[in-house]
Scaffold this motif. Structure first.
Motif, short mmCIF file in Angstrom:
data_model
loop_
_atom_site.label_atom_id
_atom_site.label_comp_id
_atom_site.label_asym_id
_atom_site.label_seq_id
_atom_site.Cartn_x
_atom_site.Cartn_y
_atom_site.Cartn_z
N SER A 58 -3.28 -1.63 -28.00
CA SER A 58 -3.33 -3.09 -27.98
C SER A 58 -2.02 -3.69 -27.51
O SER A 58 -1.99 -4.62 -26.70
CB SER A 58 -3.69 -3.61 -29.37
N GLU A 59 -0.90 -3.15 -28.01
CA GLU A 59 0.41 -3.68 -27.64
C GLU A 59 0.73 -3.40 -26.18
O GLU A 59 1.35 -4.21 -25.49
CB GLU A 59 1.49 -3.08 -28.54
N ALA A 60 0.32 -2.22 -25.68
CA ALA A 60 0.57 -1.87 -24.28
C ALA A 60 -0.15 -2.83 -23.35
O ALA A 60 0.40 -3.29 -22.34
CB ALA A 60 0.14 -0.43 -24.01
N LYS A 62 -1.13 -5.88 -24.16
CA LYS A 62 -0.53 -7.21 -24.35
C LYS A 62 0.75 -7.35 -23.54
O LYS A 62 1.07 -8.42 -23.00
CB LYS A 62 -0.23 -7.43 -25.83
N ALA A 63 1.49 -6.24 -23.40
CA ALA A 63 2.76 -6.27 -22.67
C ALA A 63 2.56 -6.18 -21.16
O ALA A 63 3.52 -6.25 -20.39
CB ALA A 63 3.65 -5.12 -23.13
N GLY A 64 1.31 -6.01 -20.73
CA GLY A 64 1.03 -5.94 -19.30
C GLY A 64 1.33 -4.59 -18.68
O GLY A 64 1.53 -4.48 -17.48
N ARG A 65 1.34 -3.54 -19.51
CA ARG A 65 1.61 -2.19 -19.01
C ARG A 65 0.56 -1.78 -17.98
O ARG A 65 -0.62 -2.07 -18.14
CB ARG A 65 1.61 -1.21 -20.19
N LYS A 87 -10.18 -6.36 -23.08
CA LYS A 87 -9.00 -6.55 -22.23
C LYS A 87 -9.03 -5.59 -21.04
O LYS A 87 -8.65 -5.95 -19.93
CB LYS A 87 -7.72 -6.35 -23.05
#
Length: 289
Positions: A58-60, A62-65, A87
């Motif tokens: 989820s964080e990856a 969100k960070a646009g990875r 997403k």
């Protein structure tokens, strides 16, 4: 008699800064090799790329990875996984549903919570980026299209050879093809930093677009016309088929012609990346001549 592939005077030479084509020839078969179609990747090939577990995934996102694809355990379509998959769909990231035991193997039996993200070894470019690179160099476009390659070592080797032969970029389909995994990055031996790789949703439509831009598209096939009898100067794109199935039917039908490599030994097929290297070298020699 004029060779079937002789196009030096066919009206598609450079004129006023543009490349013209007077006709299209549709033909095509696939270039087949004896590579294993579903060669499993070693665990070490994936370890550096993987983002393991729901929170990390989820964080990856969100960070646009830059994400190559997502692996999800069969049946995991609820709870915290739902927004993650949403997403991924919004970003057109391929979603692969696999057995949970495969996820265990891929991440070394870490607590994956039913989901793994494979981070791309490099950001993807666009087809427009590839064409712009050719224009910046003042050269006719030279592009490699890979139709369904599944072996990361083959794709990496093709990217490496493309860089050495002066190709302006590589195009791969979004689905049913290996992406820019860590294994591809390693096999490219650093070439991934110099060769733009575009990922497209429809390879057939991409070929049509290239042809509209006066780029001649050739499929590699064992039954085609020998490469040394074709005029490979000017704007050229080569289509290399998958390890087991070769070039797809619809893709073959859209190509201008088919190129083959003369075989003199007892073995009648070549590894996909080796065949690609021979044809790329032939294009390079033709362009230099």
């Amino acid at each position: 008699m004029k060779d079937h592939f002789d196009r030096r005077n066919d009206g598609r030479n450079k004129k006023d800064g543009k490349y013209e084509r007077s006709e299209r020839r549709e033909n095509g078969h696939d270039f087949r090799s004896n590579d294993r179609e579903d060669r499993p990747e070693r665990r070490d090939d994936r370890r550096d790329d993987l983002i393991i577990g729901r929170n990390a995934a989820s964080e990856a996102l969100k960070a646009g990875r830059e994400i190559d694809c997502v692996y999800i355990a069969k049946g995991e379509r609820n709870g915290a996984v739902v927004p993650i998959l949403a997403k991924c769909k919004d970003r057109n990231i391929p979603i692969k549903e696999v057995d949970s035991r495969k996820l265990d193997f891929m991440c070394g039996h870490a607590n994956h919570q039913g989901i793994l993200l494979s981070a791309a070894a490099h950001a993807y470019a666009t087809v427009e980026d590839i064409l712009a690179k050719a224009e910046e160099k003042g050269e006719p476009p030279f592009i490699i299209l890979c139709d369904g390659l599944e072996d990361p070592h083959n794709l990496g080797a093709i990217i490496r050879t493309a860089e050495c032969c002066g190709a302006h970029g590589v195009i791969v389909p979004q689905r049913r093809s290996v992406g820019l995994t860590g294994a591809v990055g390693k096999a490219s031996a650093g070439a991934l930093e110099y060769v733009p790789v575009a990922r497209v949703t429809n390879l057939v439509a991409t070929i049509e677009m290239l042809k509209e831009k006066n780029i001649w598209v050739y499929a590699a096939d064992a039954d085609g016309t020998a490469w040394n009898k074709a005029d490979l100067t000017g704007a050229v794109a080569l289509v290399i088929g998958s390890e087991g199935n070769g070039v797809g039917r619809l893709v073959k039908e859209k190509c201008d012609g088919v190129l083959s490599i003369p075989m003199k030994g007892q073995i009648n097929s070549l590894n996909a990346s080796v065949a690609a290297a021979i044809l790329m070298a032939a294009v390079t020699v033709a362009r230099e001549g």
